[in-house]
Every structure is written in C-alpha cells, then in structure tokens.
Design a protein around this motif. Sequence first.
Motif, PDB file in Angstrom:
ATOM      1  N   VAL A   1      39.872  30.019  28.341  1.00 20.07           N
ATOM      2  CA  VAL A   1      39.884  30.667  29.657  1.00 20.07           C
ATOM      3  C   VAL A   1      40.497  32.056  29.530  1.00 20.07           C
ATOM      4  O   VAL A   1      41.586  32.208  28.968  1.00 20.07           O
ATOM      5  N   GLU A   2      39.794  33.057  30.042  1.00 19.08           N
ATOM      6  CA  GLU A   2      40.318  34.418  30.049  1.00 19.08           C
ATOM      7  C   GLU A   2      41.284  34.595  31.228  1.00 19.08           C
ATOM      8  O   GLU A   2      40.948  34.258  32.363  1.00 19.08           O
ATOM      9  N   PHE A   3      42.470  35.108  30.920  1.00 21.62           N
ATOM     10  CA  PHE A   3      43.452  35.451  31.951  1.00 21.62           C
ATOM     11  C   PHE A   3      43.434  36.964  32.058  1.00 21.62           C
ATOM     12  O   PHE A   3      44.150  37.657  31.343  1.00 21.62           O
ATOM     13  N   GLN A   4      42.592  37.492  32.940  1.00 24.70           N
ATOM     14  CA  GLN A   4      42.370  38.933  33.020  1.00 24.70           C
ATOM     15  C   GLN A   4      43.376  39.579  33.979  1.00 24.70           C
ATOM     16  O   GLN A   4      43.024  40.160  35.000  1.00 24.70           O
ATOM     17  N   TRP A   5      44.656  39.476  33.600  1.00 26.08           N
ATOM     18  CA  TRP A   5      45.713  39.904  34.513  1.00 26.08           C
ATOM     19  C   TRP A   5      45.760  41.413  34.706  1.00 26.08           C
ATOM     20  O   TRP A   5      46.121  41.888  35.782  1.00 26.08           O
ATOM     21  N   GLN A   6      45.399  42.177  33.683  1.00 28.40           N
ATOM     22  CA  GLN A   6      45.459  43.639  33.837  1.00 28.40           C
ATOM     23  C   GLN A   6      44.407  44.127  34.839  1.00 28.40           C
ATOM     24  O   GLN A   6      44.709  44.921  35.732  1.00 28.40           O
ATOM     25  N   GLN A   7      43.176  43.641  34.679  1.00 27.09           N
ATOM     26  CA  GLN A   7      42.123  44.007  35.625  1.00 27.09           C
ATOM     27  C   GLN A   7      42.468  43.524  37.028  1.00 27.09           C
ATOM     28  O   GLN A   7      42.234  44.231  38.016  1.00 27.09           O
ATOM     29  N   TYR A   8      43.027  42.323  37.095  1.00 25.95           N
ATOM     30  CA  TYR A   8      43.418  41.743  38.380  1.00 25.95           C
ATOM     31  C   TYR A   8      44.486  42.604  39.052  1.00 25.95           C
ATOM     32  O   TYR A   8      44.394  42.925  40.248  1.00 25.95           O
ATOM     33  N   LEU A   9      45.478  43.013  38.289  1.00 23.45           N
ATOM     34  CA  LEU A   9      46.563  43.833  38.832  1.00 23.45           C
ATOM     35  C   LEU A   9      46.026  45.161  39.358  1.00 23.45           C
ATOM     36  O   LEU A   9      46.441  45.636  40.422  1.00 23.45           O
ATOM     37  N   HIS A  10      45.086  45.731  38.652  1.00 24.43           N
ATOM     38  CA  HIS A  10      44.494  46.998  39.091  1.00 24.43           C
ATOM     39  C   HIS A  10      43.689  46.828  40.377  1.00 24.43           C
ATOM     40  O   HIS A  10      43.633  47.749  41.199  1.00 24.43           O
ATOM     41  N   ARG A  11      43.096  45.656  40.536  1.00 25.08           N
ATOM     42  CA  ARG A  11      42.367  45.384  41.785  1.00 25.08           C
ATOM     43  C   ARG A  11      43.315  45.211  42.960  1.00 25.08           C
ATOM     44  O   ARG A  11      43.005  45.601  44.089  1.00 25.08           O
ATOM     45  N   MET A  12      44.457  44.634  42.697  1.00 28.34           N
ATOM     46  CA  MET A  12      45.375  44.271  43.768  1.00 28.34           C
ATOM     47  C   MET A  12      46.299  45.416  44.186  1.00 28.34           C
ATOM     48  O   MET A  12      46.781  45.451  45.319  1.00 28.34           O
ATOM     49  N   VAL A  13      46.570  46.332  43.265  1.00 28.33           N
ATOM     50  CA  VAL A  13      47.529  47.419  43.520  1.00 28.33           C
ATOM     51  C   VAL A  13      46.895  48.742  43.110  1.00 28.33           C
ATOM     52  O   VAL A  13      46.454  48.891  41.965  1.00 28.33           O
ATOM     53  N   ALA A  14      46.851  49.696  44.020  1.00 31.77           N
ATOM     54  CA  ALA A  14      46.171  50.964  43.764  1.00 31.77           C
ATOM     55  C   ALA A  14      47.042  51.965  43.005  1.00 31.77           C
ATOM     56  O   ALA A  14      46.556  52.701  42.146  1.00 31.77           O
ATOM     57  N   ASP A  15      48.328  52.001  43.305  1.00 29.58           N
ATOM     58  CA  ASP A  15      49.197  53.032  42.746  1.00 29.58           C
ATOM     59  C   ASP A  15      49.565  52.712  41.292  1.00 29.58           C
ATOM     60  O   ASP A  15      50.122  51.640  41.005  1.00 29.58           O
ATOM     61  N   PRO A  16      49.275  53.613  40.333  1.00 29.06           N
ATOM     62  CA  PRO A  16      49.561  53.343  38.915  1.00 29.06           C
ATOM     63  C   PRO A  16      51.033  53.072  38.617  1.00 29.06           C
ATOM     64  O   PRO A  16      51.353  52.218  37.786  1.00 29.06           O
ATOM     65  N   LYS A  17      51.927  53.783  39.290  1.00 32.97           N
ATOM     66  CA  LYS A  17      53.353  53.554  39.057  1.00 32.97           C
ATOM     67  C   LYS A  17      53.758  52.150  39.495  1.00 32.97           C
ATOM     68  O   LYS A  17      54.496  51.445  38.788  1.00 32.97           O
ATOM     69  N   GLU A  18      53.267  51.730  40.654  1.00 31.79           N
ATOM     70  CA  GLU A  18      53.572  50.379  41.122  1.00 31.79           C
ATOM     71  C   GLU A  18      52.948  49.343  40.208  1.00 31.79           C
ATOM     72  O   GLU A  18      53.570  48.316  39.905  1.00 31.79           O
TER      73      GLU A  18
END
Length: 201
Positions: free
Chosen positions: A14-31
């Motif tokens: 199972v792929e845990f695509q947390w980086q892509q998921y985080l980018h979808r959920m939060v727009a600001d790069p610093k956050e």
Amino acid sequence: MIDTVLFDIGTVLVEFQWQQYLHRMVADPKEQQMIDDVMFQSGLWDEVDRGVWTEQEVLDAFFARVPQYREDIQRIYDNIGTSLIKNAYVDNWIDEMKARGLRVLFLSNYARYIIDKVPESFTFLEKMDGGVFSCDVHLLKPDPAIYQTCLEQYQLTAERCLFIDDRKDNCEAAQKFGIHTVHFQTFEQAHADAQRLLEQA
C-alpha cells in the motif's frame, strides 16, 4: 525450503502518499513544512503505529509542537486515509505466492486507526493467512521482539521464512533471526529477487 512469506505493507503493498496528501490539504509551503516536520518526521507518528497512545494523546502531542496549526492538523489526521492507495499488483502477487503452496502473512508497522479508516485499501488481508500489526502487539520493527512475536504466534521456523520490506534496517533485523529477506525498492526488482530466492531454497 521456504514455506512462508512475510509481507511488509507500507510501500510494499500500500502506498502512503503523505507528501502529495499534505500538499493537497495545506496550500502554504511554510505551513506544509512545519506540519510535515511535526506529524511525519519527528518520530511522533511511530506512536500512532505502536498503538499505545490514544488518538487524543497523539493529536495533543502534535498540537503542542505547532498550536497555531491545530485545526489543519486535526483535518489532516481525520482524512489521512485518503493518502493510502493499494498497489495494483498486490492481489496477483499474493495469489502467486499462495499458488506455490506458501503461507502468506504480514508483518507491518501500522495503526489500527488507519486500517479501519480505509478498509477498501486493505481488502487483500482477506487473502492472507494472518499476520502481525505493530499496533496490536505494541512493538515496532526493527525491534527484535516483533519478529520473535510473529515467529512464536504462527509457529514459524525462521530459516523457512521470506520477509519483504522496503526498509533496509527492518530486513537486517530479520536476517539476525535467520530469515531470508528481500529489500523492496520496486515491484519488478522485489518480485524477481523473491522468485530467485524461492527457486534456490
């Protein structure tokens, strides 16, 4: 003779695509970076997989690090299941192993919260003959105790087992028990390496 295959789940099945998921959920790069550091890079996520802390205790630990992002962290945690995708080859790989007459088990660091969140990503568990999740035994790979627990629970002979995992340290820990291992990097590579070991054993 190898008679049992032990699969890790994360990345391998199972792929845990947390980086892509985080980018979808939060727009600001610093956050994004600050939440990533706290939730996925700090070691706190290990406690989710270990299954000793309650969900609220885990969340409170996240909140304490970056209280300004409390609402976003809660939202990310609540929807984390959407970051999990079952790999397309999984069912056929398990079927292939079972067709060889092998016992197929899992040995994986995973949280019950995650497993229950997206049962559709874990339908392959029905094909397997059992296994050990870290959250159920409160142990994490590469702790030798989790391998010993698996061997004892299923009355396995270490030298007759093949363990497939994407982390080298987890493979090295298994090797100390005499378990054959394949370090998963890609499906094609791991499948070929497993085939070779099974034919040699």
